[in-house]
Scaffold this motif. Structure first.
Motif, PDB file in Angstrom:
ATOM      1  N   SER A  43       0.846  -1.185   0.000  1.00 43.49           N
ATOM      2  CA  SER A  43       0.000   0.000   0.000  1.00 43.49           C
ATOM      3  C   SER A  43       0.885   1.239   0.000  1.00 43.49           C
ATOM      4  O   SER A  43       2.042   1.184   0.432  1.00 43.49           O
ATOM      5  CB  SER A  43      -0.930   0.019   1.209  1.00 43.49           C
ATOM      6  N   LEU A  44       0.332   2.330  -0.508  1.00 45.40           N
ATOM      7  CA  LEU A  44       1.032   3.599  -0.451  1.00 45.40           C
ATOM      8  C   LEU A  44       0.041   4.740  -0.421  1.00 45.40           C
ATOM      9  O   LEU A  44      -1.052   4.631  -0.995  1.00 45.40           O
ATOM     10  CB  LEU A  44       2.029   3.768  -1.601  1.00 45.40           C
ATOM     11  N   ALA A  45       0.434   5.786   0.283  1.00 43.84           N
ATOM     12  CA  ALA A  45      -0.387   6.993   0.395  1.00 43.84           C
ATOM     13  C   ALA A  45       0.390   8.142  -0.235  1.00 43.84           C
ATOM     14  O   ALA A  45       1.535   8.406   0.128  1.00 43.84           O
ATOM     15  CB  ALA A  45      -0.701   7.295   1.858  1.00 43.84           C
ATOM     16  N   VAL A  46      -0.251   8.792  -1.186  1.00 38.76           N
ATOM     17  CA  VAL A  46       0.389   9.850  -1.965  1.00 38.76           C
ATOM     18  C   VAL A  46      -0.496  11.094  -1.945  1.00 38.76           C
ATOM     19  O   VAL A  46      -1.729  10.978  -2.011  1.00 38.76           O
ATOM     20  CB  VAL A  46       0.605   9.371  -3.416  1.00 38.76           C
ATOM     21  N   SER A  47       0.116  12.248  -1.876  1.00 37.41           N
ATOM     22  CA  SER A  47      -0.650  13.498  -1.908  1.00 37.41           C
ATOM     23  C   SER A  47      -1.213  13.732  -3.303  1.00 37.41           C
ATOM     24  O   SER A  47      -0.626  13.302  -4.304  1.00 37.41           O
ATOM     25  CB  SER A  47       0.251  14.668  -1.515  1.00 37.41           C
TER      26      SER A  47
ATOM     27  N   ALA B 249       2.828   8.489  -7.985  1.00 35.80           N
ATOM     28  CA  ALA B 249       2.710   7.187  -7.327  1.00 35.80           C
ATOM     29  C   ALA B 249       3.386   6.145  -8.207  1.00 35.80           C
ATOM     30  O   ALA B 249       3.168   6.117  -9.418  1.00 35.80           O
ATOM     31  CB  ALA B 249       1.245   6.820  -7.116  1.00 35.80           C
ATOM     32  N   THR B 250       4.197   5.295  -7.576  1.00 31.46           N
ATOM     33  CA  THR B 250       4.935   4.278  -8.316  1.00 31.46           C
ATOM     34  C   THR B 250       4.704   2.913  -7.687  1.00 31.46           C
ATOM     35  O   THR B 250       4.884   2.733  -6.479  1.00 31.46           O
ATOM     36  CB  THR B 250       6.439   4.596  -8.316  1.00 31.46           C
ATOM     37  N   ILE B 251       4.296   1.966  -8.526  1.00 29.59           N
ATOM     38  CA  ILE B 251       4.027   0.603  -8.078  1.00 29.59           C
ATOM     39  C   ILE B 251       4.938  -0.343  -8.852  1.00 29.59           C
ATOM     40  O   ILE B 251       5.053  -0.225 -10.076  1.00 29.59           O
ATOM     41  CB  ILE B 251       2.556   0.227  -8.328  1.00 29.59           C
ATOM     42  N   ASN B 252       5.543  -1.263  -8.138  1.00 33.35           N
ATOM     43  CA  ASN B 252       6.459  -2.209  -8.755  1.00 33.35           C
ATOM     44  C   ASN B 252       5.872  -3.612  -8.802  1.00 33.35           C
ATOM     45  O   ASN B 252       5.097  -4.011  -7.924  1.00 33.35           O
ATOM     46  CB  ASN B 252       7.782  -2.234  -7.990  1.00 33.35           C
ATOM     47  N   CYS B 253       6.266  -4.347  -9.812  1.00 27.16           N
ATOM     48  CA  CYS B 253       5.794  -5.720  -9.993  1.00 27.16           C
ATOM     49  C   CYS B 253       6.984  -6.549 -10.478  1.00 27.16           C
ATOM     50  O   CYS B 253       7.642  -6.174 -11.454  1.00 27.16           O
ATOM     51  CB  CYS B 253       4.659  -5.745 -11.011  1.00 27.16           C
TER      52      CYS B 253
ATOM     53  N   LYS C 177      -2.541  -1.155  -2.813  1.00 31.76           N
ATOM     54  CA  LYS C 177      -3.607  -0.214  -2.511  1.00 31.76           C
ATOM     55  C   LYS C 177      -3.056   1.198  -2.521  1.00 31.76           C
ATOM     56  O   LYS C 177      -2.098   1.507  -1.800  1.00 31.76           O
ATOM     57  CB  LYS C 177      -4.222  -0.531  -1.150  1.00 31.76           C
ATOM     58  N   VAL C 178      -3.656   2.054  -3.331  1.00 32.38           N
ATOM     59  CA  VAL C 178      -3.233   3.454  -3.431  1.00 32.38           C
ATOM     60  C   VAL C 178      -4.281   4.335  -2.766  1.00 32.38           C
ATOM     61  O   VAL C 178      -5.471   4.265  -3.097  1.00 32.38           O
ATOM     62  CB  VAL C 178      -3.025   3.863  -4.893  1.00 32.38           C
ATOM     63  N   GLU C 179      -3.813   5.149  -1.824  1.00 35.35           N
ATOM     64  CA  GLU C 179      -4.692   6.057  -1.078  1.00 35.35           C
ATOM     65  C   GLU C 179      -4.152   7.467  -1.145  1.00 35.35           C
ATOM     66  O   GLU C 179      -2.994   7.693  -1.525  1.00 35.35           O
ATOM     67  CB  GLU C 179      -4.775   5.600   0.384  1.00 35.35           C
ATOM     68  N   ILE C 180      -5.001   8.404  -0.727  1.00 38.75           N
ATOM     69  CA  ILE C 180      -4.608   9.813  -0.683  1.00 38.75           C
ATOM     70  C   ILE C 180      -3.992  10.107   0.685  1.00 38.75           C
ATOM     71  O   ILE C 180      -4.557   9.747   1.720  1.00 38.75           O
ATOM     72  CB  ILE C 180      -5.811  10.736  -0.922  1.00 38.75           C
ATOM     73  N   LYS C 181      -2.845  10.787   0.656  1.00 35.39           N
ATOM     74  CA  LYS C 181      -2.213  11.188   1.928  1.00 35.39           C
ATOM     75  C   LYS C 181      -2.893  12.448   2.447  1.00 35.39           C
ATOM     76  O   LYS C 181      -3.126  13.398   1.680  1.00 35.39           O
ATOM     77  CB  LYS C 181      -0.730  11.446   1.712  1.00 35.39           C
TER      78      LYS C 181
END
Lengths: 119, 113
Positions: B10-14, B19-23, B109-113
């Protein structure tokens, strides 16, 4: 545009067999370019591919489920179906049907139907 | 089976930030004969089915905003949202279609900071 809609029981008892149907509208299930898939998603978890069918009748199953799964197609009704037997609580999930491009990515998904396995 | 591992979980970004997601795949999903990476990305918003964002690792599906980009090759791939918008809050999955069974990452999971 193409739409997929899953239907079937929301509650099934342990050891019984689940039967789900996916109805395809806005396009033909007999398009040779595509396969028709079932994917499931246990609560709060990731996606698991169950299996796939081509309108010609060719089927492909996840080895982890192969002994319990049957996928069939009815081109006259533009539908394909899933049967999963010997259910346990671990089979509780949202079941999605999807169209898969011949290369392997799923470009159209049904909204999903929740199946709970419980006595 | 090819195992797909995403990071972070998961990550929270303003809003407006990147936003960067790795696979990462347990084996290469690059098919040498056609030089294509058999890797797709999906977005799943709450209560909705997954939506295809990219295939061939970097080919954007029709209608996907260009703030989304996909990159990588072989075993390492990245999904980038250049300027996060409120409507981008979702879980993102990668999927390999190099071999049967197709397999998915566990999701980010991407959320707002």
């Amino acid at each position: 545009q193409l739409q997929l809609q899953e239907s079937g029981p929301g509650l099934v008892k342990p050891s019984e067999t689940l039967s789900l149907t996916c109805t395809v509208s806005g396009g033909s299930i007999s398009d040779t370019y595509y396969y028709w898939d079932w994917i499931r998603q246990p609560p709060g978890k990731g996606l698991e591919w169950i299996g796939s069918i081509h309108y010609s009748g060719s089927t492909y199953y996840n080895p982890s489920l192969k002994s319990r799964v049957t996928i069939s197609v009815d081109t006259s009704k533009n539908q394909f179906s899933l049967r999963l037997n010997s259910l346990t609580a671990a089979d509780t999930a949202v079941f999605h049907c999807a169209r898969r491009d011949k290369w392997g990515y799923m470009d159209v998904w049904g909204k999903g139907t929740t199946v709970t396995v419980s006595s | 089976d090819i195992v797909m591992t995403q990071s972070p979980d998961s990550l929270a970004v303003s809003l407006g930030e990147r936003a960067t997601i790795n696979c990462k795949s347990s084996q290469s999903v690059l098919y040498n004969s056609n030089n294509r990476n058999y890797l797709a990305w999906y977005q799943q918003k709450p209560g909705q089915p997954p939506k295809l964002l990219f295939y061939w690792a970097s080919t954007r599906e029709s209608g996907v905003p260009d703030r989304f980009s996909g990159s990588g090759s072989g075993t390492d791939f990245t999904l980038t949202i250049s300027s996060l918008q409120a409507e981008d809050v979702a879980v993102y999955f990668c999927q390999q279609y190099y071999s049967t069974p197709p397999t998915f990452g566990q999701g980010t999971k991407v959320e707002i900071k």
